[in-house]
Design an enzyme around this catalytic site. Structure first.
Site, PDB file in Angstrom:
ATOM      1  N   HIS A 154       0.829  -1.206   0.000  1.00 29.34           N
ATOM      2  CA  HIS A 154       0.000   0.000   0.000  1.00 29.34           C
ATOM      3  C   HIS A 154       0.860   1.252   0.000  1.00 29.34           C
ATOM      4  CE1 HIS A 154       0.894   0.741   4.239  1.00 29.34           C
ATOM      5  NE2 HIS A 154       0.388  -0.428   4.595  1.00 29.34           N
ATOM      6  N   CYS A 162       3.561  -4.458   6.618  1.00 28.80           N
ATOM      7  CA  CYS A 162       3.207  -4.344   5.200  1.00 28.80           C
ATOM      8  C   CYS A 162       4.376  -3.827   4.370  1.00 28.80           C
ATOM      9  CB  CYS A 162       2.019  -3.404   5.026  1.00 28.80           C
ATOM     10  SG  CYS A 162       0.486  -4.016   5.764  1.00 28.80           S
TER      11      CYS A 162
END
Length: 407
Positions: A154, A162
């Site tokens: 992202h 992430c």
């Protein structure tokens, strides 16, 4: 493919992705207009020209490879001959945790392994600009008892496990993936590594507790490097198996590995590369390259962003450079116990400590994974057990970080 058909696929993809994204807590950020603008942004003219130069197209399948230590995110595209070419390498703005696999929810670890991304995993309405779910945990992870979820690629440059990029990077990466799905790709492979799987890195980290697992990842990496084709990935007996077909039965992540066949040409190419790398590792070891373990305060980012002072999560931890800790080489396998004194290592996880099946170790055309507990000490595999840092080599903060990783 007709433009009208592509447009309908885009609409279907966006609708399916939006529904899937509603199930992720905290990801419903922008309004509908912003979602549409972001999720349907065109691929830049520069990247389209690069695709043409590489002999590929927007609708061709895509494959992703990531490297934590170097903070690099590679996007590969398939050419007309079925082989992949490196399209572009993006510097990663932020990753968190340490080198090594993700094991549980909240450990801040970025996963390492082989994952699959489908259109349903696209998250156009993410609060982190745009996102897609990498598919952690996979069958291999689940068989080892690893949990957690919602691990994304992202934007926003903020990571809690992430792969975090800048918004501009994510807009282009998302567009490239979207167009590949619109072109008919059903799922894309994401290969996540701790570092580039070179002989030099494997020599440096030969005594790290994760080395047996990293050897498995290197086997998969070697299969891709030598063929430039997507790697067929299976799991059995607590380990990954690549480009293999069971002779009898099937691959089951929770069961021992059956006999399997491998393509002779691919097997030979991989075996030759691994023999060359093993020889280089032995040479580097003989020349005095010392084994180390690298400890981070909490992950890192590409040096490019440090120079640009890009805002990111936990900048205080990025200000602390990673520490290379000398490690004493020992052939002692240590099982970690939880606070109640019970082993946290499942039977499948115990099998995973054995040396993985490799093309170089298999009989021609037929191989079977090494039995649990059987380890062949080679320059690449022999030293994956106990960890004993040299005296005075670790600061108090680094010691605490190392203890957190082991817990």
């Amino acid at each position: 493919m007709r433009l009208s058909h592509i447009s309908s696929l885009r609409v279907g993809l966006l609708s399916m992705s939006a529904v899937a994204a509603l199930g992720v807590a905290g990801c419903e950020g922008p309004g509908a207009d912003d979602v549409s603008a972001r999720a349907n942004a065109p691929i830049s003219k520069e990247t389209l020209a690069l695709m043409q130069e590489k002999g590929t197209s927007p609708s061709a399948p895509v494959l992703i490879r990531t490297y934590k230590k170097e903070a690099e995110f590679e996007v590969w595209k398939m050419k007309s001959d079925g082989r992949y070419a490196l399209l572009k390498t993006y510097p990663i703005c932020r990753w968190s945790g340490q080198l090594g696999p993700k094991a549980r929810e909240g450990d801040r670890q970025v996963p390492e392994g082989f994952y699959s991304v489908t259109p349903a995993q696209m998250k156009p309405n993410s609060a982190y600009y745009l996102a897609f779910n990498v598919g952690y945990p996979n069958a291999y992870d689940r068989a080892l008892g690893h949990d957690g979820g919602s691990i994304m690629v992202h934007g926003v440059c903020s990571s809690r496990g992430c792969f975090s990029m800048t918004d501009d990077q994510m807009r282009e990466i998302y567009a490239v993936v979207r167009e590949s799905f619109a072109g008919g790709q059903r799922d894309l492979q994401l290969q996540s590594y701790p570092f580039h799987m070179t002989a030099e890195n494997m020599a440096k980290y030969r005594a790290d507790p994760n080395i047996a697992f990293w050897r498995q990842l290197k086997d998969g990496s070697d299969n891709f490097e030598t063929t430039k084709k997507e790697v067929a990935v299976a799991a059995c007996g607590g380990r990954y198996v690549f480009n293999a077909t069971p002779v009898d039965g099937r691959f089951d992540a929770y069961s021992p590995c059956p006999q399997f066949r491998q393509n002779e040409e691919a097997r030979s190419l991989v075996a030759a590369k691994q023999a060359e790398d093993d020889a280089k590792i032995a040479e580097l070891t003989a020349q005095g390259v010392k084994p180390i373990r690298t400890i981070y305060a909490d992950g890192g980012q590409h040096p490019k962003f440090a120079a640009l002072a890009v805002a990111s999560s936990r900048p205080d931890t990025l200000a602390m450079a990673p520490t290379d800790v000398p490690v004493e080489e020992k052939r002692v396998r240590v099982a970690l116990d939880d606070k109640k004194g019970k082993s946290r290592v499942s039977p499948v996880a115990q099998m995973a400590t054995a040396a993985p099946a490799r093309a170089a170790d298999a009989e021609p055309m037929i191989g079977v994974a090494a039995p649990a507990g059987e380890v062949k000490p080679t320059p690449l595999t022999g030293w994956f057990g106990g960890l004993k840092p040299a005296e005075g080599a670790i600061s108090v903060a680094a010691k605490q970080s190392a203890q957190q990783v082991a817990q």
